[in-house]
Design a protein around this motif. Structure first.
Motif, PDB file in Angstrom:
ATOM      1  N   MET A   1     -17.298 -13.487  42.662  1.00  0.00           N
ATOM      2  CA  MET A   1     -15.996 -13.278  42.041  1.00  0.00           C
ATOM      3  C   MET A   1     -15.919 -11.903  41.386  1.00  0.00           C
ATOM      4  O   MET A   1     -14.933 -11.169  41.543  1.00  0.00           O
ATOM      5  CB  MET A   1     -15.732 -14.374  41.010  1.00  0.00           C
ATOM      6  CG  MET A   1     -14.458 -14.184  40.207  1.00  0.00           C
ATOM      7  SD  MET A   1     -12.957 -14.314  41.222  1.00  0.00           S
ATOM      8  CE  MET A   1     -12.797 -16.108  41.296  1.00  0.00           C
ATOM      9  N   LEU A   2     -16.949 -11.525  40.645  1.00  0.00           N
ATOM     10  CA  LEU A   2     -16.944 -10.231  39.962  1.00  0.00           C
ATOM     11  C   LEU A   2     -16.846  -9.079  40.951  1.00  0.00           C
ATOM     12  O   LEU A   2     -16.077  -8.134  40.745  1.00  0.00           O
ATOM     13  CB  LEU A   2     -18.208 -10.093  39.113  1.00  0.00           C
ATOM     14  CG  LEU A   2     -18.238 -10.961  37.853  1.00  0.00           C
ATOM     15  CD1 LEU A   2     -19.661 -11.093  37.328  1.00  0.00           C
ATOM     16  CD2 LEU A   2     -17.331 -10.382  36.774  1.00  0.00           C
ATOM     17  N   ASN A   3     -17.611  -9.149  42.023  1.00  0.00           N
ATOM     18  CA  ASN A   3     -17.581  -8.078  43.021  1.00  0.00           C
ATOM     19  C   ASN A   3     -16.241  -8.035  43.743  1.00  0.00           C
ATOM     20  O   ASN A   3     -15.745  -6.953  44.077  1.00  0.00           O
ATOM     21  CB  ASN A   3     -18.728  -8.255  44.008  1.00  0.00           C
ATOM     22  CG  ASN A   3     -20.089  -7.957  43.376  1.00  0.00           C
ATOM     23  OD1 ASN A   3     -20.202  -7.080  42.532  1.00  0.00           O
ATOM     24  ND2 ASN A   3     -21.114  -8.686  43.790  1.00  0.00           N
ATOM     25  N   PHE A  39     -16.017  -6.788  32.289  1.00  0.00           N
ATOM     26  CA  PHE A  39     -16.253  -8.198  31.989  1.00  0.00           C
ATOM     27  C   PHE A  39     -17.526  -8.434  31.183  1.00  0.00           C
ATOM     28  O   PHE A  39     -18.501  -7.673  31.270  1.00  0.00           O
ATOM     29  CB  PHE A  39     -16.364  -8.990  33.292  1.00  0.00           C
ATOM     30  CG  PHE A  39     -15.078  -9.113  34.048  1.00  0.00           C
ATOM     31  CD1 PHE A  39     -14.193 -10.154  33.787  1.00  0.00           C
ATOM     32  CD2 PHE A  39     -14.741  -8.185  35.018  1.00  0.00           C
ATOM     33  CE1 PHE A  39     -13.003 -10.261  34.480  1.00  0.00           C
ATOM     34  CE2 PHE A  39     -13.550  -8.285  35.720  1.00  0.00           C
ATOM     35  CZ  PHE A  39     -12.677  -9.325  35.447  1.00  0.00           C
ATOM     36  N   CYS A  40     -17.470  -9.550  30.441  1.00  0.00           N
ATOM     37  CA  CYS A  40     -18.659 -10.165  29.859  1.00  0.00           C
ATOM     38  C   CYS A  40     -18.718 -11.577  30.437  1.00  0.00           C
ATOM     39  O   CYS A  40     -18.133 -12.508  29.866  1.00  0.00           O
ATOM     40  CB  CYS A  40     -18.569 -10.213  28.335  1.00  0.00           C
ATOM     41  SG  CYS A  40     -19.926 -11.157  27.568  1.00  0.00           S
ATOM     42  N   PRO A  41     -19.366 -11.768  31.596  1.00  0.00           N
ATOM     43  CA  PRO A  41     -19.448 -13.109  32.164  1.00  0.00           C
ATOM     44  C   PRO A  41     -20.301 -14.015  31.281  1.00  0.00           C
ATOM     45  O   PRO A  41     -21.359 -13.607  30.794  1.00  0.00           O
ATOM     46  CB  PRO A  41     -20.090 -12.881  33.532  1.00  0.00           C
ATOM     47  CG  PRO A  41     -20.770 -11.563  33.431  1.00  0.00           C
ATOM     48  CD  PRO A  41     -20.011 -10.759  32.437  1.00  0.00           C
ATOM     49  N   LEU A  47     -15.377 -13.500  31.773  1.00  0.00           N
ATOM     50  CA  LEU A  47     -15.269 -14.410  32.913  1.00  0.00           C
ATOM     51  C   LEU A  47     -15.926 -15.711  32.495  1.00  0.00           C
ATOM     52  O   LEU A  47     -17.138 -15.759  32.239  1.00  0.00           O
ATOM     53  CB  LEU A  47     -15.966 -13.836  34.147  1.00  0.00           C
ATOM     54  CG  LEU A  47     -15.872 -14.717  35.404  1.00  0.00           C
ATOM     55  CD1 LEU A  47     -14.431 -14.805  35.901  1.00  0.00           C
ATOM     56  CD2 LEU A  47     -16.784 -14.205  36.503  1.00  0.00           C
ATOM     57  N   PHE A  48     -15.121 -16.782  32.385  1.00  0.00           N
ATOM     58  CA  PHE A  48     -15.622 -18.040  31.860  1.00  0.00           C
ATOM     59  C   PHE A  48     -14.940 -19.223  32.544  1.00  0.00           C
ATOM     60  O   PHE A  48     -13.725 -19.219  32.690  1.00  0.00           O
ATOM     61  CB  PHE A  48     -15.388 -18.109  30.352  1.00  0.00           C
ATOM     62  CG  PHE A  48     -15.832 -19.413  29.750  1.00  0.00           C
ATOM     63  CD1 PHE A  48     -17.171 -19.624  29.435  1.00  0.00           C
ATOM     64  CD2 PHE A  48     -14.919 -20.423  29.499  1.00  0.00           C
ATOM     65  CE1 PHE A  48     -17.583 -20.836  28.883  1.00  0.00           C
ATOM     66  CE2 PHE A  48     -15.331 -21.629  28.952  1.00  0.00           C
ATOM     67  CZ  PHE A  48     -16.662 -21.840  28.644  1.00  0.00           C
ATOM     68  N   PRO A  49     -15.716 -20.229  32.897  1.00  0.00           N
ATOM     69  CA  PRO A  49     -17.181 -20.250  32.955  1.00  0.00           C
ATOM     70  C   PRO A  49     -17.661 -19.465  34.174  1.00  0.00           C
ATOM     71  O   PRO A  49     -17.205 -19.700  35.296  1.00  0.00           O
ATOM     72  CB  PRO A  49     -17.516 -21.739  33.068  1.00  0.00           C
ATOM     73  CG  PRO A  49     -16.304 -22.347  33.710  1.00  0.00           C
ATOM     74  CD  PRO A  49     -15.125 -21.526  33.282  1.00  0.00           C
ATOM     75  N   ALA A  50     -18.543 -18.527  33.965  1.00  0.00           N
ATOM     76  CA  ALA A  50     -18.845 -17.503  34.966  1.00  0.00           C
ATOM     77  C   ALA A  50     -19.358 -18.070  36.281  1.00  0.00           C
ATOM     78  O   ALA A  50     -18.854 -17.715  37.358  1.00  0.00           O
ATOM     79  CB  ALA A  50     -19.849 -16.498  34.401  1.00  0.00           C
ATOM     80  N   VAL A  51     -20.364 -18.913  36.223  1.00  0.00           N
ATOM     81  CA  VAL A  51     -20.951 -19.417  37.472  1.00  0.00           C
ATOM     82  C   VAL A  51     -19.983 -20.344  38.201  1.00  0.00           C
ATOM     83  O   VAL A  51     -19.734 -20.160  39.406  1.00  0.00           O
ATOM     84  CB  VAL A  51     -22.312 -20.088  37.194  1.00  0.00           C
ATOM     85  CG1 VAL A  51     -22.841 -20.778  38.448  1.00  0.00           C
ATOM     86  CG2 VAL A  51     -23.324 -19.044  36.706  1.00  0.00           C
ATOM     87  N   PRO A  52     -19.355 -21.338  37.537  1.00  0.00           N
ATOM     88  CA  PRO A  52     -18.367 -22.150  38.240  1.00  0.00           C
ATOM     89  C   PRO A  52     -17.170 -21.351  38.759  1.00  0.00           C
ATOM     90  O   PRO A  52     -16.550 -21.729  39.754  1.00  0.00           O
ATOM     91  CB  PRO A  52     -17.932 -23.168  37.178  1.00  0.00           C
ATOM     92  CG  PRO A  52     -19.106 -23.285  36.265  1.00  0.00           C
ATOM     93  CD  PRO A  52     -19.664 -21.885  36.198  1.00  0.00           C
TER      94      PRO A  52
END
Length: 208
Positions: free
Chosen positions: A140-142, A153-155, A129-134
């Motif tokens: 988003m992951l949940n 995932f590897c955020p 997941l990239f860019p994870a925070v933006p």
């Protein structure tokens, strides 16, 4: 070792940009000494491929990945240098073909549910997941975990040592990527002990 196995070796995969080839081997040794064995060496500088080759030859305990794969021809070069997996910021048909022909397992970057579904259709069940925070971070992951439970995932992107445990607690997160393990000032000054200590703290992070 499958890509998922590699992702589960350590809680954090350091995202590494090598500014001088002289940094490569001592950096890899410092990270491995701290318990971080999976290393993503990016192609953001001209030293990426030579650094992977040097690490592969001199730090056998390191599990080397190549990051920032954006061109098909980079796959074979990275594999031949000693990389055992690749990471890309996104996914295109040309990269899919390159991954298949090179035999280099690929962790492709995605940002939206549609991109996750397209990657899954192409046979990728481990994603970055990239860019994870933006991209929405924990929310988003949940949210994705419900309709797409078979994707791990590897955020990466915007994650720190302080926030990493929250990401690792998500049931669809195998590890996180981060650049905080390799601060530029420590690399430039050769403070490998600081990097070992950062790696030791990162390796102590565990999924809840």
């Amino acid at each position: 070792m499958t890509l998922l196995d590699i992702m589960r070796v350590s809680p954090v995969i350091p995202v590494i940009a090598i500014d001088s080839i002289d940094q490569a081997v001592p950096l890899a040794r410092a990270l491995v000494a701290g318990g971080i064995r999976v290393l993503e060496v990016t192609l953001r500088t001209e030293h990426g491929i030579p650094a992977i080759r040097a690490m592969a030859e001199q730090v056998p305990d390191a599990i080397l990945g190549v990051g920032t794969l954006t061109l098909p021809e980079e796959f074979a070069a990275a594999r031949d240098a000693g990389a055992v997996f690749g990471v890309s910021p996104g996914l295109t048909p040309a990269l899919i073909d390159a991954a298949r022909h090179s035999g280099l397992p690929l962790l492709p970057g995605v940002m939206t549910p549609s991109e996750v579904m397209a990657a899954r259709e192409a046979g990728f069940h481990q994603l970055k997941l990239f860019p994870a925070v933006p991209a929405g971070g924990l929310g988003m992951l949940n949210a994705i975990a419900g309709p797409l439970p078979d994707v791990m995932f590897c955020p990466t992107g915007g994650i720190s040592q302080e926030t990493a445990p929250q990401f690792l607690a998500c049931k669809n997160v195998a590890c996180v990527g981060g650049s905080w393990l390799t601060p530029k000032n420590a690399m430039q000054s050769g403070d490998w002990q600081q990097i070992t200590e950062l790696a030791r703290a990162a390796s102590a992070l565990r999924q809840a």
